[in-house]
Design an enzyme around this catalytic site. Structure first.
Site, PDB file in Angstrom:
ATOM      1  CG  HIS A  82      44.941  13.652  42.524  1.00 22.00           C
ATOM      2  ND1 HIS A  82      44.056  12.561  42.144  1.00 22.00           N
ATOM      3  CD2 HIS A  82      44.144  14.259  43.710  1.00 22.00           C
ATOM      4  CE1 HIS A  82      43.036  12.565  43.224  1.00 22.00           C
ATOM      5  NE2 HIS A  82      43.258  13.421  44.106  1.00 22.00           N
ATOM      6  CG  ASP A 161      41.376   6.118  49.724  1.00 22.85           C
ATOM      7  OD1 ASP A 161      41.413   6.773  50.904  1.00 22.85           O
ATOM      8  OD2 ASP A 161      40.895   6.388  48.852  1.00 22.85           O
ATOM      9  CB  SER A 183      42.539   9.540  51.188  1.00 27.91           C
ATOM     10  OG  SER A 183      41.496   9.517  50.297  1.00 27.91           O
TER      11      SER A 183
HETATM   12  N1  URA Z   1      39.739  13.212  47.563  1.00 26.57           N
HETATM   13  C1  URA Z   1      40.374  11.841  48.142  1.00 26.57           C
HETATM   14  O1  URA Z   1      40.539  11.156  47.277  1.00 26.57           O
HETATM   15  N2  URA Z   1      40.504  11.633  49.553  1.00 26.57           N
HETATM   16  C2  URA Z   1      40.046  12.648  50.232  1.00 26.57           C
HETATM   17  O2  URA Z   1      40.197  12.308  51.576  1.00 26.57           O
HETATM   18  C3  URA Z   1      39.630  13.963  49.892  1.00 26.57           C
HETATM   19  C4  URA Z   1      39.509  14.076  48.575  1.00 26.57           C
END
Ligand code: URA
Ligand code: CA
Length: 436
Positions: A82, A161, A183
């Site tokens: 990620h 989220d 998040s």
């Molecule tokens: N990417 C995300 O998924 N959440 C965030 O808060 C910032 C970047």
């Protein structure tokens, strides 16, 4: 419990209990706490921060706000990669097939464009016919058959989220370390993978521009991953200039094909090998990092990764002929060369501004309903450190309309110096531990 009391407690610098955090997230997800109260809470967190324990509790509460994806039907351990978000960050399109070509399963859910950063799902949709939505059964079957599938994140993944992100986006509370960590990690944990390799960006084009902040974010996320029982490591990597040479959906698919053919930009190729090697080690495919790196380099040289990308495209309904003939991808009507008005070494390339310009050309959405133009984007002809003479090309802008002020805006993204600028690192740190 009352939301009011929890907002007040956090505003006063207090530490919320596990039960209080669980209540906030479950009541907010259920629509029992209003957006204005949650917005006030996010602002309190923005100013007061959260302890590591609170951040971990918030992450787990958000992960559990929806379903935890079940990947137990996949043979072998699934390692997810990620990125915290960058400009021209084409890595998933390269790393996923390259790692899968070694037999390590990649079952990945990706996102769409966000702010000035592009999204893997939009890039994949620029391939004619490519389907980003598969049923869970199709997803699992494809991963077992060809070792790789890339799909868009389903609605059931971390709904807390989804609501919170939209709220933070409009209340100036995105760039809070505990909120970003929760998040990202809530979605990762809910995606069901067995381990994570995180690419935490730092520099002008990143959410965390300062190295210390990026390192702190990386340590927090690694600690949360481990707390959830998943081996996790992070590389803190450079996003002070765009990655590679292409920014834009179809342009980045072309770029991925070039890297997997062995003809890609140095920085993007090297980052993919480094991230991929970390994935092979976490998946226990390779005994050590060097062996993993060498394996991936060999897969690049034999074009095994390129063949895997072809298979991935064909299996998800896309036209696999784009591999040999990238001109089958959407192409823009106008291509405008932006030339340099001075000579010298390129000192800086403003990734944030270039990313925003590409979004304005039509590569991103203005609102949730708008459609995007896959063909538009910017191709860099120079990178930091390149010497250019007057009137030499800096970039090519791909657009669907004749340009007006854009060439000037693109030119302004390049900073010059008369002596060679100091070489900037690509990988700043490797984070393998952190405390929660
Ligand atoms: N990417 C995300 O998924 N959440 C965030 O808060 C910032 C970047
Ligand atoms: Ca790129």
């Amino acid at each position: 419990m009352r939301a009011y009391d929890l907002i007040l407690k956090k505003r006063s610098g207090g530490e919320l209990s596990t039960a209080e955090i669980k209540y906030l997230i479950s009541a907010y997800t259920a629509g029992e706490i209003a957006d204005y109260q949650m917005a006030a809470f996010c602002m309190a967190v923005y100013f007061q921060g959260m302890s590591h324990r609170e951040t971990a509790d918030l992450t787990l509460a958000m992960a559990q706000s929806g379903a935890i994806n079940d990947l137990s039907g996949i043979e072998g351990s699934v390692i997810d990669k990620h990125s915290t978000g960058g400009v021209g960050d084409t890595t998933t399109l390269i790393v996923a097939p390259l790692v899968a070509s070694c037999g390590v399963p990649i079952a990945k859910m990706s996102g769409r464009a966000l702010g000035h950063t592009g999204g893997t799902i939009d890039k994949l949709e620029s391939i004619p016919g490519f389907k980003v939505e598969l049923s869970q059964a199709e997803f699992i079957r494809q991963v077992n058959e060809i070792k790789v599938s890339l799909i868009s994140q389903t609605e059931t993944i971390a709904p807390a989220d989804k609501k919170l992100y939209a709220l933070r986006d409009v209340t100036a509370t995105v760039d809070s370390l505990p909120l970003i960590a929760a998040s990202i990690m809530s979605k990762k944990i809910a995606s069901g993978a067995d381990g994570f390799v995180l690419d935490v960006k730092t520099g002008s084009g990143a959410f965390m521009q300062k190295l210390e902040d990026a390192v702190e974010l990386a340590k927090t996320m690694v600690a949360i991953g481990k707390l959830a029982g998943k081996p996790t490591i992070a590389l803190v990597t450079d996003m002070d200039q765009p990655l590679g040479t292409a920014i834009g959906n179809a342009l980045e698919v072309k770029e991925a094909i070039a890297v997997l053919s062995g003809n890609g930009a140095w920085d993007l190729t090297e980052l993919c090998l480094r991230l991929g090697a970390e994935m092979l080690v976490l998946a226990e495919h390779s005994s050590d990092y060097q062996a993993a790196y060498d394996t991936l380099l060999e897969r690049l040289q034999t074009k095994a990764g390129l063949e895997k990308l072809r298979e991935l495209i064909a299996n998800q309904g896309g036209n696999p002929d784009v591999i040999d003939n990238p001109s089958l991808l959407p192409a823009a009507d106008y291509q405008t060369v932006v030339t340099s008005s001075q000579s010298g070494f390129i000192k800086s390339i403003d990734a944030l501004k270039l990313g925003s310009l590409v979004m304005q050309l039509g590569a991103g959405r203005i609102d949730k309903a708008s459609s995007i133009d896959y063909s538009v984007g910017i191709e860099l002809k120079v990178k930091a450190g390149t010497y250019v003479g007057i009137n030499q090309p800096l970039a090519v802008v791909h657009s669907s309309q004749p340009l007006k002020n854009e060439p000037e805006a693109v030119r302004d993204c390049f900073g010059f110096s008369q002596s060679p600028p100091p070489f900037r690192r690509l990988i700043w740190r490797k984070i393998t531990g952190g405390d929660v």
